[in-house]
Write a protein that holds these residues in place. Structure first.
Motif, mmCIF file in Angstrom:
data_model
loop_
_atom_site.group_PDB
_atom_site.id
_atom_site.type_symbol
_atom_site.label_atom_id
_atom_site.label_comp_id
_atom_site.label_asym_id
_atom_site.label_seq_id
_atom_site.Cartn_x
_atom_site.Cartn_y
_atom_site.Cartn_z
ATOM 1 N N PHE A 1 -7.943 49.026 -66.861
ATOM 2 C CA PHE A 1 -9.286 48.590 -66.467
ATOM 3 C C PHE A 1 -10.336 48.969 -67.510
ATOM 4 N N TYR A 2 -9.974 48.856 -68.785
ATOM 5 C CA TYR A 2 -10.933 49.134 -69.855
ATOM 6 C C TYR A 2 -11.597 47.822 -70.254
ATOM 7 N N GLY A 3 -12.668 47.501 -69.569
ATOM 8 C CA GLY A 3 -13.302 46.199 -69.739
ATOM 9 C C GLY A 3 -14.326 46.165 -70.835
ATOM 10 N N TYR A 4 -13.948 46.579 -72.027
ATOM 11 C CA TYR A 4 -14.871 46.536 -73.149
ATOM 12 C C TYR A 4 -14.558 45.315 -74.005
ATOM 13 N N THR A 5 -15.600 44.596 -74.439
ATOM 14 C CA THR A 5 -15.341 43.529 -75.406
ATOM 15 C C THR A 5 -15.630 44.008 -76.823
ATOM 16 N N TRP A 6 -16.275 45.160 -76.981
ATOM 17 C CA TRP A 6 -16.621 45.604 -78.325
ATOM 18 C C TRP A 6 -15.475 46.281 -79.081
ATOM 19 N N ASN A 7 -14.320 46.428 -78.515
ATOM 20 C CA ASN A 7 -13.166 46.897 -79.295
ATOM 21 C C ASN A 7 -12.112 45.789 -79.379
ATOM 22 N N LYS A 8 -12.575 44.545 -79.296
ATOM 23 C CA LYS A 8 -11.659 43.409 -79.283
ATOM 24 C C LYS A 8 -12.170 42.293 -80.198
ATOM 25 N N LEU A 9 -11.314 41.852 -81.109
ATOM 26 C CA LEU A 9 -11.615 40.688 -81.942
ATOM 27 C C LEU A 9 -11.200 39.456 -81.151
ATOM 28 N N ILE A 10 -12.132 38.547 -80.924
ATOM 29 C CA ILE A 10 -11.910 37.428 -80.010
ATOM 30 C C ILE A 10 -12.172 36.111 -80.724
ATOM 31 N N LYS A 11 -11.279 35.145 -80.579
ATOM 32 C CA LYS A 11 -11.500 33.832 -81.173
ATOM 33 C C LYS A 11 -12.774 33.220 -80.592
ATOM 34 N N THR A 12 -13.653 32.785 -81.464
ATOM 35 C CA THR A 12 -14.927 32.224 -81.035
ATOM 36 C C THR A 12 -14.734 30.994 -80.161
ATOM 37 N N GLU A 13 -13.687 30.235 -80.418
ATOM 38 C CA GLU A 13 -13.475 29.005 -79.647
ATOM 39 C C GLU A 13 -13.160 29.293 -78.183
ATOM 40 N N ASN B 1 -17.084 27.199 -72.561
ATOM 41 C CA ASN B 1 -18.459 27.448 -72.105
ATOM 42 C C ASN B 1 -18.586 28.783 -71.373
ATOM 43 N N LEU B 2 -17.961 29.812 -71.930
ATOM 44 C CA LEU B 2 -18.026 31.138 -71.332
ATOM 45 C C LEU B 2 -19.256 31.875 -71.844
ATOM 46 N N LYS B 3 -20.020 32.409 -70.921
ATOM 47 C CA LYS B 3 -21.214 33.164 -71.274
ATOM 48 C C LYS B 3 -21.219 34.476 -70.506
ATOM 49 N N TYR B 4 -21.778 35.501 -71.135
ATOM 50 C CA TYR B 4 -21.925 36.784 -70.438
ATOM 51 C C TYR B 4 -22.901 36.607 -69.280
ATOM 52 N N ASN B 5 -22.598 37.273 -68.181
ATOM 53 C CA ASN B 5 -23.404 37.142 -66.963
ATOM 54 C C ASN B 5 -24.762 37.812 -67.157
ATOM 55 N N GLU B 6 -25.810 37.010 -67.240
ATOM 56 C CA GLU B 6 -27.146 37.535 -67.518
ATOM 57 C C GLU B 6 -27.820 38.147 -66.301
ATOM 58 N N LYS B 7 -27.173 38.056 -65.148
ATOM 59 C CA LYS B 7 -27.749 38.623 -63.928
ATOM 60 C C LYS B 7 -27.346 40.075 -63.734
ATOM 61 N N PHE C 1 -26.133 44.016 -65.433
ATOM 62 C CA PHE C 1 -26.226 44.937 -66.559
ATOM 63 C C PHE C 1 -24.918 45.683 -66.746
ATOM 64 N N MET C 2 -24.276 46.051 -65.653
ATOM 65 C CA MET C 2 -23.054 46.839 -65.705
ATOM 66 C C MET C 2 -21.854 45.983 -65.324
ATOM 67 N N MET C 3 -20.759 46.118 -66.068
ATOM 68 C CA MET C 3 -19.503 45.414 -65.831
ATOM 69 C C MET C 3 -19.523 43.951 -66.258
ATOM 70 N N GLU C 4 -20.513 43.551 -67.045
ATOM 71 C CA GLU C 4 -20.488 42.191 -67.574
ATOM 72 C C GLU C 4 -19.305 42.013 -68.523
ATOM 73 N N ASP C 5 -18.891 43.101 -69.186
ATOM 74 C CA ASP C 5 -17.717 43.050 -70.062
ATOM 75 C C ASP C 5 -16.434 42.837 -69.259
ATOM 76 N N VAL C 6 -16.359 43.473 -68.087
ATOM 77 C CA VAL C 6 -15.172 43.322 -67.236
ATOM 78 C C VAL C 6 -15.004 41.861 -66.831
ATOM 79 N N ILE D 1 -24.560 49.321 -58.361
ATOM 80 C CA ILE D 1 -23.628 48.922 -57.313
ATOM 81 C C ILE D 1 -23.699 47.416 -57.101
ATOM 82 N N GLU D 2 -24.890 46.883 -57.077
ATOM 83 C CA GLU D 2 -25.048 45.435 -56.883
ATOM 84 C C GLU D 2 -24.433 44.662 -58.043
ATOM 85 N N ASP D 3 -24.542 45.207 -59.257
ATOM 86 C CA ASP D 3 -23.915 44.578 -60.413
ATOM 87 C C ASP D 3 -22.402 44.521 -60.242
ATOM 88 N N MET D 4 -21.819 45.612 -59.761
ATOM 89 C CA MET D 4 -20.375 45.645 -59.528
ATOM 90 C C MET D 4 -19.973 44.549 -58.556
#
Length: 343
Positions: free
Chosen positions: A159-171, A177-183, A185-190, A229-232
């Motif tokens: 359950f290590y939901g970090y995207t900053w230690n992962k090289l990811i294909k831009t495509e 059409n994947l976008k980070y959840n702007e609503k 703050f916490m667990m958007e990486d998960v 908590i609401e973010d989770m």
């Protein structure tokens, strides 16, 4: 002509204390075919001034200056303009060791990986004696796994939901059409890493820790509030929708959701933060008044109701340790007990 292979994405908000070290650690990498997209998210300190100074030293550094809207929005804006075959997220208060980008790129290219993972150094600011290495995904360097296998390991084991230690294909981001959840703050990486893994066919590993994840009191994710908590809950709700056709993943998500919420609460109160449990509980239950104390039928996925019911049945959270080792039988007993109390 520019030959951009990797787009480095850095959201920045009031990071002047760490920013120059972060960016110089990228600029000085032996892998040169990169662009460094710095999104100044309405900083009120001198972060923008530092960026402008560094951009004069290195033309690969691109600055986007915008009003404060959160890290997820900043990342999404950077993704829109990213030109590299791969994306690599780096937080503005962290830094990377020499060879990091080259190692990830060569591993990804070797087997045409969609996601390439590295280990992480938890680096305690002003106290290096506490530093330790986190092994994110235990597989051999030469091994590959599918996205489905990774999701299973992720939900059940790490359950290590970090995207900053992962090289990811831009495509993966752009074609789907994947976008980070702007609503949230916490667990958007998960939320993002699970969606990326569902699409990704090949996932591999570099078994070395290059990324220094700086631990300090101003880390945003360490601040305790009702919003966390609401973010989770919002994160899990989005994942329940995304994986609605996969019953096995849904069941694991349900268990993980309960585990995450209560683990977070336990850590919060054990650390004796300035927010007290009774105040927190009162605030949450006050906000939940419009939701009736409902029974959950077998197979239903309505975690926000499950959480509210558990808080009412167990007002002092004495079942925490039980939830830490939650399995299917325990989950079913918990449902039966809750349903019995709600009659």
């Amino acid at each position: 002509m520019e030959n951009i292979k990797i787009s480095i994405i850095i959201p920045i908000y009031n990071a002047s204390k760490f920013l120059e070290k972060c960016i110089r650690s990228i600029m000085e990498q032996d892998f040169r075919d990169i662009e460094i997209i710095c999104v100044n998210d309405g900083s009120t300190d001198n972060s923008l001034e530092i960026l402008n100074k560094l951009s004069k030293e290195d033309s690969r550094l691109k600055i986007i200056d915008k009003k404060n809207e959160g890290a997820s929005k900043a990342r999404n804006i950077a993704l829109e303009v990213a030109r590299g075959k791969y994306c690599l997220n780096i937080d503005s208060d962290d830094w990377i060791e020499q060879g990091y980008i080259k190692a990830l790129y060569e591993r990804a290219e070797k087997d045409n990986l969609d996601i390439t993972i590295s280990n992480i150094i938890f680096d305690y600011f002003n106290d290096s004696s506490k530093n330790y290495i986190l092994n994110d995904l235990e597989i051999l360097d030469e091994k590959m796994i599918s996205g489905e296998e990774y999701i299973n390991i992720f939900l059940k084991n790490n359950f290590y939901g970090y995207t900053w230690n992962k090289l990811i294909k831009t495509e993966l981001y752009k074609k789907n059409n994947l976008k980070y959840n702007e609503k949230i703050f916490m667990m958007e990486d998960v939320e993002m890493i699970l969606k990326l893994a569902k699409i990704g066919k090949k996932i591999g590993k570099v078994n070395k820790a290059f990324y220094h994840y700086i631990q300090h009191q101003t880390n945003g994710s360490k601040k305790i509030s009702l919003k966390r908590i609401e973010d989770m809950q919002r994160c899990y709700e989005e994942l329940f929708i995304y994986f609605k056709k996969d019953k096995i993943i849904l069941f694991e998500l349900e268990k993980r959701c309960l585990n995450s919420i209560f683990h977070f609460l336990k850590c919060s109160f054990d650390l004796k933060n300035d927010i007290k449990y009774k105040i927190f509980q009162k605030e949450y239950l006050e906000k939940s008044k419009k939701t009736p104390f409902l029974k959950i039928q077998k197979g239903d996925i309505k975690m926000e109701i499950i959480y509210r019911n558990i808080l009412k049945v167990f007002p002092y959270l004495k079942i925490m340790n039980l939830l830490f080792t939650l399995d299917s039988k325990v989950l079913e007993k918990l449902r039966m007990l809750r349903n019995g109390r709600s009659n």
